[in-house]
Scaffold this motif. Structure first.
Motif, PDB file in Angstrom:
ATOM      1  N   LEU A  56      31.413 -23.613 -92.895  1.00 19.39           N
ATOM      2  CA  LEU A  56      30.982 -22.768 -94.004  1.00 19.39           C
ATOM      3  C   LEU A  56      30.129 -21.588 -93.554  1.00 19.39           C
ATOM      4  CD1 LEU A  56      31.119 -22.337 -97.020  1.00 19.39           C
ATOM      5  CD2 LEU A  56      29.161 -23.847 -97.282  1.00 19.39           C
ATOM      6  N   SER A  57      29.236 -21.791 -92.601  1.00 17.42           N
ATOM      7  CA  SER A  57      28.395 -20.674 -92.150  1.00 17.42           C
ATOM      8  C   SER A  57      29.245 -19.608 -91.457  1.00 17.42           C
ATOM      9  CB  SER A  57      27.272 -21.153 -91.237  1.00 17.42           C
ATOM     10  OG  SER A  57      27.786 -21.721 -90.060  1.00 17.42           O
ATOM     11  N   GLU A  61      29.742 -15.739 -92.660  1.00 16.51           N
ATOM     12  CA  GLU A  61      29.491 -14.637 -91.727  1.00 16.51           C
ATOM     13  C   GLU A  61      30.694 -13.708 -91.653  1.00 16.51           C
ATOM     14  OE1 GLU A  61      27.432 -12.169 -89.276  1.00 16.51           O
ATOM     15  OE2 GLU A  61      26.673 -13.838 -90.452  1.00 16.51           O
ATOM     16  N   LEU A  62      31.901 -14.266 -91.565  1.00 19.29           N
ATOM     17  CA  LEU A  62      33.103 -13.435 -91.552  1.00 19.29           C
ATOM     18  C   LEU A  62      33.226 -12.632 -92.842  1.00 19.29           C
ATOM     19  CD1 LEU A  62      36.030 -15.446 -89.931  1.00 19.29           C
ATOM     20  CD2 LEU A  62      35.035 -13.295 -89.186  1.00 19.29           C
ATOM     21  N   ARG A  63      32.963 -13.284 -93.958  1.00 17.44           N
ATOM     22  CA  ARG A  63      33.026 -12.587 -95.243  1.00 17.44           C
ATOM     23  C   ARG A  63      32.021 -11.442 -95.276  1.00 17.44           C
ATOM     24  NH1 ARG A  63      31.523 -16.114-100.142  1.00 17.44           N
ATOM     25  NH2 ARG A  63      29.486 -15.676 -99.278  1.00 17.44           N
ATOM     26  N   SER A  64      30.841 -11.680 -94.753  1.00 13.07           N
ATOM     27  CA  SER A  64      29.811 -10.647 -94.707  1.00 13.07           C
ATOM     28  C   SER A  64      30.251  -9.470 -93.843  1.00 13.07           C
ATOM     29  CB  SER A  64      28.513 -11.251 -94.169  1.00 13.07           C
ATOM     30  OG  SER A  64      27.559 -10.251 -93.937  1.00 13.07           O
ATOM     31  N   ILE A  65      30.804  -9.763 -92.682  1.00 12.82           N
ATOM     32  CA  ILE A  65      31.258  -8.709 -91.774  1.00 12.82           C
ATOM     33  C   ILE A  65      32.370  -7.890 -92.418  1.00 12.82           C
ATOM     34  CG2 ILE A  65      32.479  -8.275 -89.598  1.00 12.82           C
ATOM     35  CD1 ILE A  65      30.936 -10.753 -88.493  1.00 12.82           C
ATOM     36  N   VAL A  66      33.340  -8.571 -92.997  1.00 16.35           N
ATOM     37  CA  VAL A  66      34.483  -7.886 -93.597  1.00 16.35           C
ATOM     38  C   VAL A  66      34.068  -7.084 -94.826  1.00 16.35           C
ATOM     39  CG1 VAL A  66      36.689  -8.248 -94.756  1.00 16.35           C
ATOM     40  CG2 VAL A  66      36.147  -9.518 -92.685  1.00 16.35           C
ATOM     41  N   ASN A  68      31.038  -5.901 -95.627  1.00 15.97           N
ATOM     42  CA  ASN A  68      30.182  -4.772 -95.259  1.00 15.97           C
ATOM     43  C   ASN A  68      30.991  -3.643 -94.660  1.00 15.97           C
ATOM     44  OD1 ASN A  68      27.824  -5.901 -96.177  1.00 15.97           O
ATOM     45  ND2 ASN A  68      27.199  -6.676 -94.190  1.00 15.97           N
ATOM     46  N   GLY A  69      31.950  -3.983 -93.826  1.00 14.92           N
ATOM     47  CA  GLY A  69      32.812  -2.960 -93.240  1.00 14.92           C
ATOM     48  C   GLY A  69      33.614  -2.236 -94.294  1.00 14.92           C
ATOM     49  N   ALA A  70      34.144  -2.987 -95.268  1.00 14.84           N
ATOM     50  CA  ALA A  70      34.927  -2.375 -96.333  1.00 14.84           C
ATOM     51  C   ALA A  70      34.048  -1.480 -97.189  1.00 14.84           C
ATOM     52  CB  ALA A  70      35.583  -3.454 -97.191  1.00 14.84           C
ATOM     53  N   THR A  71      32.840  -1.929 -97.481  1.00  9.36           N
ATOM     54  CA  THR A  71      31.924  -1.131 -98.289  1.00  9.36           C
ATOM     55  C   THR A  71      31.527   0.140 -97.555  1.00  9.36           C
ATOM     56  OG1 THR A  71      31.033  -3.121 -99.310  1.00  9.36           O
ATOM     57  CG2 THR A  71      29.709  -1.150 -99.500  1.00  9.36           C
ATOM     58  N   ASP A  72      31.238   0.028 -96.267  1.00  3.16           N
ATOM     59  CA  ASP A  72      30.858   1.204 -95.488  1.00  3.16           C
ATOM     60  C   ASP A  72      31.966   2.251 -95.510  1.00  3.16           C
ATOM     61  OD1 ASP A  72      28.502  -0.030 -94.876  1.00  3.16           O
ATOM     62  OD2 ASP A  72      29.079  -0.588 -92.836  1.00  3.16           O
ATOM     63  N   ASN A  73      33.205   1.810 -95.307  1.00  2.00           N
ATOM     64  CA  ASN A  73      34.324   2.749 -95.287  1.00  2.00           C
ATOM     65  C   ASN A  73      34.619   3.303 -96.668  1.00  2.00           C
ATOM     66  OD1 ASN A  73      34.680   2.418 -92.550  1.00  2.00           O
ATOM     67  ND2 ASN A  73      36.164   0.772 -92.786  1.00  2.00           N
ATOM     68  N   LEU A  74      34.485   2.485 -97.688  1.00  2.00           N
ATOM     69  CA  LEU A  74      34.823   2.882 -99.041  1.00  2.00           C
ATOM     70  C   LEU A  74      33.891   3.970 -99.558  1.00  2.00           C
ATOM     71  CD1 LEU A  74      36.546   2.345-101.578  1.00  2.00           C
ATOM     72  CD2 LEU A  74      34.894   0.608-102.226  1.00  2.00           C
ATOM     73  N   TYR A  75      32.608   3.843 -99.284  1.00  2.00           N
ATOM     74  CA  TYR A  75      31.635   4.778 -99.835  1.00  2.00           C
ATOM     75  C   TYR A  75      31.162   5.825 -98.838  1.00  2.00           C
ATOM     76  CZ  TYR A  75      31.540   1.528-103.694  1.00  2.00           C
ATOM     77  OH  TYR A  75      31.901   0.749-104.747  1.00  2.00           O
ATOM     78  N   SER A  76      31.748   5.878 -97.682  1.00  2.00           N
ATOM     79  CA  SER A  76      31.335   6.838 -96.662  1.00  2.00           C
ATOM     80  C   SER A  76      31.590   8.263 -97.136  1.00  2.00           C
ATOM     81  CB  SER A  76      32.112   6.573 -95.370  1.00  2.00           C
ATOM     82  OG  SER A  76      31.747   7.512 -94.405  1.00  2.00           O
ATOM     83  N   GLY A  77      30.527   9.055 -97.234  1.00  2.00           N
ATOM     84  CA  GLY A  77      30.655  10.451 -97.627  1.00  2.00           C
ATOM     85  C   GLY A  77      30.873  10.671 -99.114  1.00  2.00           C
ATOM     86  N   VAL A  78      30.694   9.640 -99.922  1.00  2.00           N
ATOM     87  CA  VAL A  78      30.917   9.751-101.357  1.00  2.00           C
ATOM     88  C   VAL A  78      29.581   9.722-102.074  1.00  2.00           C
ATOM     89  CG1 VAL A  78      31.943   8.626-103.369  1.00  2.00           C
ATOM     90  CG2 VAL A  78      33.149   8.606-101.189  1.00  2.00           C
ATOM     91  N   VAL A  79      29.430  10.647-103.018  1.00  2.00           N
ATOM     92  CA  VAL A  79      28.230  10.650-103.844  1.00  2.00           C
ATOM     93  C   VAL A  79      28.532   9.806-105.071  1.00  2.00           C
ATOM     94  CG1 VAL A  79      26.673  12.056-105.231  1.00  2.00           C
ATOM     95  CG2 VAL A  79      27.548  12.932-103.062  1.00  2.00           C
TER      96      VAL A  79
END
Length: 87
Positions: A56-57, A61-66, A68-79
């Motif tokens: 489970l841990s 952790e994998l869910r967190s990594i995936v 966060n990466g998706a969020t970073d790419n999705l909102y990168s450069g967006v206001v």
């Protein structure tokens, strides 16, 4: 005066190093056929293996990594405008 490296810089440098022959073999035994694996690749494969076995841990952790990466790419450069003023 030379800039001293932070612990994060050192770790990032280590993760970018090529995987050893032993580590490459371990990846192949896990079913991963990766052309030029790094230390980071080896760690991620080990984390995946633990998650796939039901740890489970590791799953969290994998869910967190995936995610966060998706969020970073999705909102990168967006206001983003949030209407938080209540009438």
């Amino acid at each position: 005066m030379a800039k001293s490296k932070t612990l994060k810089d050192i770790m990032l440098s280590l993760l970018k190093q090529k995987a050893s022959d032993e580590e490459k073999l371990a990846l192949k035994e896990l079913g991963f056929n990766i052309k030029s694996p790094t230390k980071q690749t080896v760690i991620m494969a080990a984390l995946y293996k633990k998650a796939a076995s039901g740890d489970l841990s590791a799953i969290k952790e994998l869910r967190s990594i995936v995610s966060n990466g998706a969020t970073d790419n999705l909102y990168s450069g967006v206001v983003m405008i949030v209407d938080d003023i209540k009438n």
